[in-house]
Structures are given as C-alpha cells and as structure tokens.
Design an enzyme around this catalytic site. Structure first.
Site, PDB file in Angstrom:
ATOM      1  N   HIS A   1       1.249  -1.728   0.096  1.00 26.30           N
ATOM      2  CA  HIS A   1      -0.049   0.016   0.108  1.00 26.30           C
ATOM      3  C   HIS A   1       1.267   1.606   0.117  1.00 26.30           C
ATOM      4  O   HIS A   1       0.489   2.275  -0.176  1.00 26.30           O
ATOM      5  CB  HIS A   1      -0.992   0.366   0.840  1.00 26.30           C
ATOM      6  CG  HIS A   1      -1.951  -1.120   1.104  1.00 26.30           C
ATOM      7  ND1 HIS A   1      -1.928  -1.766   2.196  1.00 26.30           N
ATOM      8  CD2 HIS A   1      -3.034  -1.260   0.418  1.00 26.30           C
ATOM      9  CE1 HIS A   1      -3.374  -2.369   2.049  1.00 26.30           C
ATOM     10  NE2 HIS A   1      -3.665  -2.242   1.394  1.00 26.30           N
TER      11      HIS A   1
ATOM     12  N   LYS B   1     -16.699  -3.357  11.190  1.00 33.07           N
ATOM     13  CA  LYS B   1     -17.110  -4.212  12.084  1.00 33.07           C
ATOM     14  C   LYS B   1     -15.754  -5.822  12.170  1.00 33.07           C
ATOM     15  O   LYS B   1     -16.074  -5.748  13.537  1.00 33.07           O
ATOM     16  CB  LYS B   1     -18.258  -3.828  12.294  1.00 33.07           C
ATOM     17  CG  LYS B   1     -19.158  -3.294  13.396  1.00 33.07           C
ATOM     18  CD  LYS B   1     -20.181  -2.972  13.966  1.00 33.07           C
ATOM     19  CE  LYS B   1     -21.044  -1.934  14.160  1.00 33.07           C
ATOM     20  NZ  LYS B   1     -22.465  -2.025  13.118  1.00 33.07           N
TER      21      LYS B   1
ATOM     22  N   ARG C   1      -1.687  -6.408  -8.948  1.00 31.00           N
ATOM     23  CA  ARG C   1      -0.457  -7.687  -8.353  1.00 31.00           C
ATOM     24  C   ARG C   1       0.146  -8.265  -9.047  1.00 31.00           C
ATOM     25  O   ARG C   1       0.663  -8.441  -9.625  1.00 31.00           O
ATOM     26  CB  ARG C   1      -1.183  -8.080  -6.639  1.00 31.00           C
ATOM     27  CG  ARG C   1      -0.971  -6.833  -5.825  1.00 31.00           C
ATOM     28  CD  ARG C   1      -1.151  -7.390  -3.966  1.00 31.00           C
ATOM     29  NE  ARG C   1      -2.241  -7.874  -4.707  1.00 31.00           N
ATOM     30  CZ  ARG C   1      -3.404  -7.425  -3.621  1.00 31.00           C
ATOM     31  NH1 ARG C   1      -3.270  -7.550  -2.382  1.00 31.00           N
ATOM     32  NH2 ARG C   1      -5.101  -7.741  -3.372  1.00 31.00           N
TER      33      ARG C   1
ATOM     34  N   SER D   1      -3.073  -7.782   3.271  1.00 30.09           N
ATOM     35  CA  SER D   1      -3.331  -7.756   4.654  1.00 30.09           C
ATOM     36  C   SER D   1      -4.058  -9.113   4.644  1.00 30.09           C
ATOM     37  O   SER D   1      -3.358  -9.026   6.262  1.00 30.09           O
ATOM     38  CB  SER D   1      -4.088  -6.000   4.958  1.00 30.09           C
ATOM     39  OG  SER D   1      -4.226  -5.185   3.976  1.00 30.09           O
TER      40      SER D   1
END
Ligand code: PNS
Length: 164
Positions: free
Chosen positions: A19, A43, A92, A129
């Site tokens: 990132h 959440k 990517r 991530s």
C-alpha cells in the site's frame, strides 16, 4: 484535464508496504493524494477504522501532499464531494484484474470517476493484508512486509490475544 487530486482507497487492515509503495508513487505524480479507508464493513476488521487512520497518518507523515480520510457508502460519492476525478489502485497480478476492472467500470458508470492502475512493485506483488494478519497470527516474520510502526501494532494486538 489534469488529475491533480486523487484517492487511494482500500480497507488497510492493516496497511502494508505494498500500500505504502502505491501511495508514495501516487504522491509523486499528483498534487494531492487522499488515502480513503472504506468503513462499510469495518466492524469485521482486526483494527478499528480509527486505528487504521492513525496508522496511515503515522506512516505517511513525511508526505505533505497525502491526507487520510474515511468514507461510508459509495466511493464515487466521496469523490464527488471532495472534487476528486480519479482513483489510483495497485494491480498485483492478473488475479486482481477482473475484480478491479469491474469496480473501475462501475465507478465510471456511477460517477464518471476514472481509475488509474499502477503496477505493484514486484517486491510486494504477493502481499495482501489478510496474509500479513495470518503470518503474524502464527508468529511468522513480518518485518519486511509492513512498516515498523504497523508491525508494533500487530504485535500489540497479538499479545492482547486479539489474533488467532
Ligand atoms: O481493500 P479493498 O478490498 O481493495 O478495498 C475495497 C474498497 C473499500 C475500495 C471498495 O470495496 C469500495 O470502494 N467500497 C465502497 C462501496 C462502493 O463504492 N462500491 C461500488 C464500487 S464497485
């Protein structure tokens, strides 16, 4: 038309070196980069949206033309409200292409917002991530995958028992 102000959108849970590479390169090409964290599904994340804002501000603090914001709802609405004409995204591998192309075409259809693709630095083309979270959960070395302050935050979450 000049593309002065762009957004770099994402979930950033957590931000990775991949990132950061895209954000830095975008900041060299454009007058202003707004890193925007999508908060629609926040959440379910590991880090809260506030933690992600803090992390991104910390690791981009040396870039004067980069700011960090959050958004709910449609990205094109955020772009309209903030006078943003283009989205910058990293690609990517071919596996990213279909998903990203659909999103780009939808965003153009919804708000005539362009998407500019930047090819990922090959050093980071395997990085996402969710994989960083997984490696960290099982004690793997993430030193070269995320900036130092993010690694510390992940370790803190680990020791607090929030992972795994
Ligand atoms: O981390 P990601 O998956 O690349 O982030 C995706 C994000 C937050 C950029 C994307 O899901 C998004 O823009 N969500 C907002 C909802 C929206 O605008 N949807 C229409 C675009 S197809």
């Amino acid at each position: 038309m000049r593309v002065g102000r762009v957004v770099c959108p994402g979930s950033f849970d957590p931000p990775t070196n991949g990132h950061l590479d895209i954000i830095r390169r975008a900041a060299r090409l454009h007058d202003e980069v707004i890193v925007v964290i999508g908060a629609n599904r926040a959440k379910k994340g590991l880090f809260t949206v506030e933690e992600r804002v803090d992390m991104l501000r910390e690791v981009t603090s040396d870039l004067p033309n980069v700011s960090v914001e959050t958004f709910r709802g449609l990205l094109v609405e955020f772009c309209r409200e903030h006078g943003v004409s283009a989205i910058v995204k990293g690609l990517r591998a071919v596996s990213d292409f279909e998903y990203e192309m659909e999103m780009a075409q939808m965003n153009y259809r919804l708000g005539q917002v362009e998407t500019l693709f930047m090819t990922a630095n090959p050093l980071y083309s395997f990085l996402r991530s969710s994989r960083v979270r997984e490696v960290a959960t099982y004690g793997g070395d993430i030193t070269s995958l995320v900036p130092g302050p993010i690694e510390e935050r992940l370790r803190a979450k680990l020791s607090a028992g929030d992972l795994g």
